[in-house]
Write a protein that holds these residues in place. Structure first.
Motif, PDB file in Angstrom:
ATOM      1  N   PRO A 173       0.833  -1.203   0.000  1.00 29.78           N
ATOM      2  CA  PRO A 173       0.000   0.000   0.000  1.00 29.78           C
ATOM      3  C   PRO A 173       0.869   1.255   0.000  1.00 29.78           C
ATOM      4  O   PRO A 173       2.049   1.210   0.363  1.00 29.78           O
ATOM      5  CB  PRO A 173      -0.805  -0.130   1.301  1.00 29.78           C
ATOM      6  N   SER A 174       0.294   2.363  -0.387  1.00 34.00           N
ATOM      7  CA  SER A 174       1.037   3.623  -0.467  1.00 34.00           C
ATOM      8  C   SER A 174       1.371   4.146   0.920  1.00 34.00           C
ATOM      9  O   SER A 174       0.478   4.436   1.727  1.00 34.00           O
ATOM     10  CB  SER A 174       0.215   4.674  -1.223  1.00 34.00           C
ATOM     11  N   GLY A 175       2.663   4.284   1.195  1.00 34.08           N
ATOM     12  CA  GLY A 175       3.090   4.880   2.457  1.00 34.08           C
ATOM     13  C   GLY A 175       2.778   6.362   2.534  1.00 34.08           C
ATOM     14  O   GLY A 175       2.607   6.917   3.621  1.00 34.08           O
ATOM     15  N   ILE A 176       2.705   7.004   1.370  1.00 37.77           N
ATOM     16  CA  ILE A 176       2.344   8.428   1.338  1.00 37.77           C
ATOM     17  C   ILE A 176       0.907   8.598   1.803  1.00 37.77           C
ATOM     18  O   ILE A 176       0.600   9.462   2.639  1.00 37.77           O
ATOM     19  CB  ILE A 176       2.516   8.985  -0.092  1.00 37.77           C
ATOM     20  N   ARG A 177       0.026   7.747   1.280  1.00 40.00           N
ATOM     21  CA  ARG A 177      -1.382   7.856   1.645  1.00 40.00           C
ATOM     22  C   ARG A 177      -1.622   7.462   3.104  1.00 40.00           C
ATOM     23  O   ARG A 177      -2.562   7.946   3.735  1.00 40.00           O
ATOM     24  CB  ARG A 177      -2.216   6.990   0.698  1.00 40.00           C
ATOM     25  N   LYS A 178      -0.769   6.592   3.632  1.00 41.19           N
ATOM     26  CA  LYS A 178      -0.885   6.237   5.045  1.00 41.19           C
ATOM     27  C   LYS A 178      -0.684   7.470   5.924  1.00 41.19           C
ATOM     28  O   LYS A 178      -1.441   7.714   6.868  1.00 41.19           O
ATOM     29  CB  LYS A 178       0.140   5.160   5.401  1.00 41.19           C
ATOM     30  N   VAL A 179       0.339   8.252   5.603  1.00 44.69           N
ATOM     31  CA  VAL A 179       0.575   9.501   6.344  1.00 44.69           C
ATOM     32  C   VAL A 179      -0.596  10.450   6.146  1.00 44.69           C
ATOM     33  O   VAL A 179      -1.101  11.067   7.098  1.00 44.69           O
ATOM     34  CB  VAL A 179       1.891  10.166   5.891  1.00 44.69           C
ATOM     35  N   LYS A 196       2.436  18.609  14.325  1.00 44.72           N
ATOM     36  CA  LYS A 196       1.300  18.699  13.398  1.00 44.72           C
ATOM     37  C   LYS A 196       1.763  19.090  11.995  1.00 44.72           C
ATOM     38  O   LYS A 196       1.142  19.890  11.309  1.00 44.72           O
ATOM     39  CB  LYS A 196       0.257  19.710  13.914  1.00 44.72           C
ATOM     40  N   ILE A 197       2.895  18.496  11.582  1.00 45.62           N
ATOM     41  CA  ILE A 197       3.363  18.651  10.212  1.00 45.62           C
ATOM     42  C   ILE A 197       3.487  17.250   9.607  1.00 45.62           C
ATOM     43  O   ILE A 197       4.061  16.351  10.219  1.00 45.62           O
ATOM     44  CB  ILE A 197       4.696  19.420  10.093  1.00 45.62           C
ATOM     45  N   ALA A 198       2.930  17.080   8.413  1.00 48.09           N
ATOM     46  CA  ALA A 198       2.894  15.779   7.762  1.00 48.09           C
ATOM     47  C   ALA A 198       4.001  15.697   6.719  1.00 48.09           C
ATOM     48  O   ALA A 198       3.992  16.421   5.725  1.00 48.09           O
ATOM     49  CB  ALA A 198       1.536  15.544   7.103  1.00 48.09           C
ATOM     50  N   LEU A 199       4.991  14.828   6.981  1.00 50.30           N
ATOM     51  CA  LEU A 199       6.087  14.561   6.062  1.00 50.30           C
ATOM     52  C   LEU A 199       6.120  13.061   5.787  1.00 50.30           C
ATOM     53  O   LEU A 199       5.632  12.275   6.583  1.00 50.30           O
ATOM     54  CB  LEU A 199       7.426  15.012   6.656  1.00 50.30           C
ATOM     55  N   VAL A 200       6.720  12.668   4.667  1.00 51.31           N
ATOM     56  CA  VAL A 200       6.743  11.255   4.292  1.00 51.31           C
ATOM     57  C   VAL A 200       8.089  10.651   4.673  1.00 51.31           C
ATOM     58  O   VAL A 200       9.137  11.201   4.293  1.00 51.31           O
ATOM     59  CB  VAL A 200       6.513  11.079   2.781  1.00 51.31           C
ATOM     60  N   PRO A 201       8.099   9.531   5.425  1.00 50.73           N
ATOM     61  CA  PRO A 201       9.373   8.876   5.719  1.00 50.73           C
ATOM     62  C   PRO A 201      10.030   8.377   4.440  1.00 50.73           C
ATOM     63  O   PRO A 201       9.377   7.839   3.549  1.00 50.73           O
ATOM     64  CB  PRO A 201       8.980   7.715   6.644  1.00 50.73           C
ATOM     65  N   GLU A 238       2.999  16.254   2.760  1.00 46.70           N
ATOM     66  CA  GLU A 238       3.148  14.856   2.358  1.00 46.70           C
ATOM     67  C   GLU A 238       2.657  14.551   0.947  1.00 46.70           C
ATOM     68  O   GLU A 238       3.187  13.661   0.281  1.00 46.70           O
ATOM     69  CB  GLU A 238       2.435  13.930   3.371  1.00 46.70           C
ATOM     70  N   ILE A 239       1.640  15.258   0.466  1.00 43.86           N
ATOM     71  CA  ILE A 239       1.026  14.890  -0.807  1.00 43.86           C
ATOM     72  C   ILE A 239       1.702  15.632  -1.962  1.00 43.86           C
ATOM     73  O   ILE A 239       1.897  16.841  -1.905  1.00 43.86           O
ATOM     74  CB  ILE A 239      -0.487  15.193  -0.791  1.00 43.86           C
ATOM     75  N   GLY A 240       2.027  14.885  -3.009  1.00 47.64           N
ATOM     76  CA  GLY A 240       2.703  15.460  -4.166  1.00 47.64           C
ATOM     77  C   GLY A 240       1.729  16.019  -5.177  1.00 47.64           C
ATOM     78  O   GLY A 240       1.602  15.503  -6.293  1.00 47.64           O
TER      79      GLY A 240
END
Length: 390
Positions: A14-20, A348-353, A38-40
Motif C-alpha cells: 500500500p502507499s506509504g504516502i497515503r498512510k501519512v 502537526k506537520i505531515a512529512l513522508v518517511p 506529504e502529498i505530491g
C-alpha cells in the motif's frame, strides 16, 4: 464466507504516502491544524482558461466515449508539444492518452515485462515502479541515487546489475522524491548502455516543467538512437495543477502503443472526453501560467531549504526540480518512519518517511513545498521546535 484474495495482491505494498495522509486527515477531523507536506500535488488551482475549456466542452455535450487511443486532436497537440519542447518527433499514432500517469506506468510495464524479467529501478523512487513489476511477477532491481553524488546515476552500478534477464531501465527526471535532475552527459552515457545492451528506457518526465536555477530538462528519447527504445511518459497533473483531472500520456513506437491500448481498453476505456478537450486547450493556449507557478515554487523552495539547513541534525540539498525537498535526518539516529510520526503528532506537520520510496530513502524525510509560503514558514518553525525538543 471466508475471504479469498489472489496471491498476487500480496506482492503489492500500500502507499506509504497515503498512510501519512490518512492519519493527518483523521487528526484534522478531530480538530487539529495539520500542515500538509506529504502529498505530491500542486496547491494552485487549475488555470482558469483550462477550466473554462472543460465547461465549454461539457456544455457542447462532450460527455461520451472517445477513441481508446484518445482524441486525435489531443494526440496532435501532444505531438506538437513534444516536438516543440522536447525535440522529439512522435507521430500522433505513437501517442496513447491515459487516465493519469499511474495508468500509463501500469500499461507500459504490463506490455513490456514477462514474469521473471528484470527491470532496473531507481532507489529511492515513487513506489509504483516497484509495486507494478512485483505484481506482474517480474523483478524490480534497484540502483542507488546517492545524495553525495547529487542524486545522479552510478553508471558502473548499472553495468554491474545488468543480466540476461534485464529488459529495461526506469529513469525519473526531475526525480520524485529527491528533486534531482539528470544531466545531459549522464543521459548520453546511459543511452549508450541502453543501445549496447538492447534495453528499453522508461522515462518519467511528469515534473519536467518544474525546474530551477537554470537547469535544463533533457528527454532521453531526443538523443541519437533512443526514440525507438524509449517510453516517454508525462501528464497534465504537475505543471498545470490538474492532478485531479487524471490525464496522462505515453509516447513510444507505434507497435508498443497498439499493444498498450489493449490494456487501456479493458482497464479504463478512455480518458474523459471533456478532460481531453481541456488538455488540448492547456497545451495550445498556455501563456505564463506555468512560469508563474514555478517562480512561486522557487521562492518556497529557497525559504524551506535555507530554514532546514539551519536546524541542528537536519540538512538538505536545494532541489533542482520537482516540488520536493529530501531532508537528511541521519544525524538524529532515528528511523525515518518514527521521526515522521513524531513530527505529525508533536508538531502537526505531515512529512513522508524516506523508506516509503525504497531502502535508499531511509534516513530521509520527503517534504513537498507545494503549499503556501505562509504554511511553509509556519511548518519550518514547527519543524525546528520539534527537532530541538528531541
Amino acid at each position: 464466507m471466508s475471504v479469498r484474495i489472489a496471491e498476487r495482491m500480496n506482492r503489492m505494498e500500500p502507499s506509504g504516502i497515503r498512510k501519512v495522509n490518512e492519519k493527518a486527515l483523521a487528526m484534522e477531523r478531530a480538530g487539529e491544524k495539520v500542515i500538509h507536506f506529504e502529498i505530491g500535488r500542486p496547491d494552485f488551482d487549475t488555470p482558469d482558461y483550462i477550466k473554462q475549456a472543460a465547461c465549454k466542452a461539457l456544455a457542447e455535450g462532450r460527455v461520451h466515449y472517445t477513441s481508446n487511443f484518445g482524441l486525435m486532436e489531443l494526440r496532435c497537440a501532444i505531438s506538437d508539444k513534444l516536438r516543440r519542447e522536447n525535440n522529439i518527433i512522435y507521430q500522433p499514432t505513437e501517442i496513447l492518452v491515459t487516465v493519469g500517469l499511474s495508468e500509463a506506468v501500469f500499461a507500459v510495464l504490463a506490455t513490456l515485462l514477462n514474469a521473471g524479467d528484470e527491470i532496473l529501478v531507481p532507489d529511492p523512487v515513487w513506489i509504483n515502479y516497484i509495486n507494478v513489476p512485483n505484481f506482474l511477477g517480474a523483478k524490480a532491481v534497484s540502483y542507488h541515487l546517492i545524495e553525495e553524488n547529487g542524486f545522479q546515476i552510478d553508471l558502473e552500478e548499472i553495468r554491474a546489475k545488468l543480466t540476461d534477464k534485464t529488459r529495461a531501465i526506469v529513469i525519473v527526471t526531475p526525480n520524485n522524491p529527491t528533486g534531482g535532475v539528470l544531466t545531459e552527459n549522464m543521459l548520453r552515457e546511459l543511452a549508450g548502455i541502453a543501445i549496447e545492451h538492447n534495453l528499453m528506457v522508461i522515462s518519467d518526465e511528469v515534473y519536467e516543467r518544474l525546474i530551477y536555477d537554470g537547469e535544463k530538462h533533457i528527454s532521453i528519447a531526443s538523443l541519437p538512437g533512443m526514440k525507438e527504445r524509449t517510453f516517454t511518459m508525462n501528464g497534465m497533473s504537475k505543471a498545470y495543477a490538474m492532478d485531479g483531472w487524471r490525464l496522462g500520456y505515453v509516447a513510444a513506437p507505434e507497435e508498443y502503443i497498439t499493444v498498450m491500448n489493449k490494456f487501456h481498453q479493458h482497464n479504463t476505456t478512455c480518458a474523459p472526453n471533456f478532460v481531453q478537450m481541456a488538455a488540448i486547450t492547456a497545451l495550445r493556449d498556455e501563456a505564463d501560467e506555468v512560469q508563474r507557478m514555478v517562480r512561486e515554487y522557487q521562492d518556497r523552495r529557497d525559504y524551506a531549504a535555507k530554514s532546514i539547513n539551519e536546524i541542528s541534525g537536519l540538512s538538505c540539498r536545494s532541489p533542482k526540480g520537482s516540488f520536493y525537498i529530501f531532508i537528511n535526518c541521519k544525524k538524529l539516529g532515528i528511523k525515518s518512519a518514527v521521526l515522521a510520526d513524531y513530527l505529525l503528532e508533536k508538531a502537526k506537520i505531515a512529512l513522508v518517511p524516506g523508506d516509503v520510496f525504497g531502502p535508499g530513502g531511509e534516513g530521509y524525510l520527503r517534504m513537498s513545498f507545494a503549499n503556501s509560503y505562509e504554511n511553509i514558514v509556519e511548518g519550518c518553525k514547527r519543524l525546528k521546535e520539534a527537532i530541538d525538543a528531541l
